[in-house]
Write an enzyme that holds these catalytic residues in place. Structure first.
Site, PDB file in Angstrom:
ATOM      1  CE1 TYR A 195      -1.105  -6.442  13.509  1.00 58.32           C
ATOM      2  CE2 TYR A 195       1.218  -5.946  13.191  1.00 58.32           C
ATOM      3  CZ  TYR A 195      -0.036  -6.199  12.676  1.00 58.32           C
ATOM      4  OH  TYR A 195      -0.232  -6.211  11.322  1.00 58.32           O
ATOM      5  CG  HIS A 236      -5.338 -10.880   9.092  1.00 57.72           C
ATOM      6  ND1 HIS A 236      -4.096 -10.315   8.949  1.00 57.72           N
ATOM      7  CD2 HIS A 236      -5.716 -11.254   7.848  1.00 57.72           C
ATOM      8  CE1 HIS A 236      -3.744 -10.340   7.674  1.00 57.72           C
ATOM      9  NE2 HIS A 236      -4.714 -10.896   6.980  1.00 57.72           N
ATOM     10  CG  ASP A 292      -4.840 -10.436   3.678  1.00 60.94           C
ATOM     11  OD1 ASP A 292      -5.163 -11.358   4.454  1.00 60.94           O
ATOM     12  OD2 ASP A 292      -4.038  -9.544   3.981  1.00 60.94           O
ATOM     13  CE  LYS A 304      -4.591  -9.319  15.965  1.00 62.43           C
ATOM     14  NZ  LYS A 304      -4.804  -9.370  14.518  1.00 62.43           N
TER      15      LYS A 304
END
Length: 188
Positions: free
Chosen positions: A137, A67, A175, A77
């Protein structure tokens, strides 16, 4: 905090100082001055501020990714595992980059306390290699569903060496339907 560059410029493996004794352990999981200094020591810019924290819990064999978000909603991130273990992957999705389409993978776990920094321009994914894993995250941008994109986890062009013990993975419908890198909308 130790900072180690990876094979792709900009992606950095971080190892915080962990202080252990007979009571357990303590670590500083994030400090703006230490994080910025670690990146600057490698000649990398410090990110703008982190604006959102996310926490996922997944069982063995779950694969989340790959992603990313497109500008102007791109996200950097800083990721880590607080329970369990994963194989974590960063893929360069910047078409103008000399490392476009290349990936790096590292093991992140509650035992090794490692963290991975992915600047904007990288797709991110992981597969859980323990019975379950709690994954954190820190992001430099808010989640914007209309800017989110993904790339197939098993794109032959990428040839990511996912741990075979965790395959075949459990995927979300999104996904499983992700495009190959060559058909994906990416960074310029």
């Amino acid at each position: 905090m130790k900072a180690q560059p990876t094979a792709i410029a900009g992606v950095v493996l971080l190892e915080p100082a962990v202080f252990e004794d007979d009571r357990g352990w303590f670590m500083e999981s994030w400090s703006r001055p230490r994080f910025d200094a670690a990146l600057q020591a490698l000649g990398l810019p410090a990110p703008r501020e982190f604006v959102q924290d996310n926490h996922s819990c997944s069982r063995r064999g779950v694969l989340r990714g790959l992603h990313y978000q497109l500008p102007p909603h791109a996200q950097g991130k800083l990721v880590r595992v607080v329970r369990g273990s994963v194989f974590d992957v960063a893929v360069d999705v910047r078409r103008s980059s000399p490392s476009f389409g290349q990936w790096v993978g590292v093991g992140l776990s509650e035992a090794n306390h490692r963290q991975l920094w992915l600047p904007p321009g990288f797709a991110h994914g992981f597969i859980v290699t323990s019975d379950s894993a709690d994954f954190l995250y820190k992001t430099t941008g808010f989640y914007e569903p209309h800017a989110e994109r993904s790339v197939r986890w098993d794109d032959p062009r990428l040839a990511i060496a996912w741990p075979e013990a965790a395959l075949p993975p459990t995927l979300s419908g999104k996904d499983a339907a992700a495009p190959l890198l060559d058909q994906a909308e990416t960074f310029a």
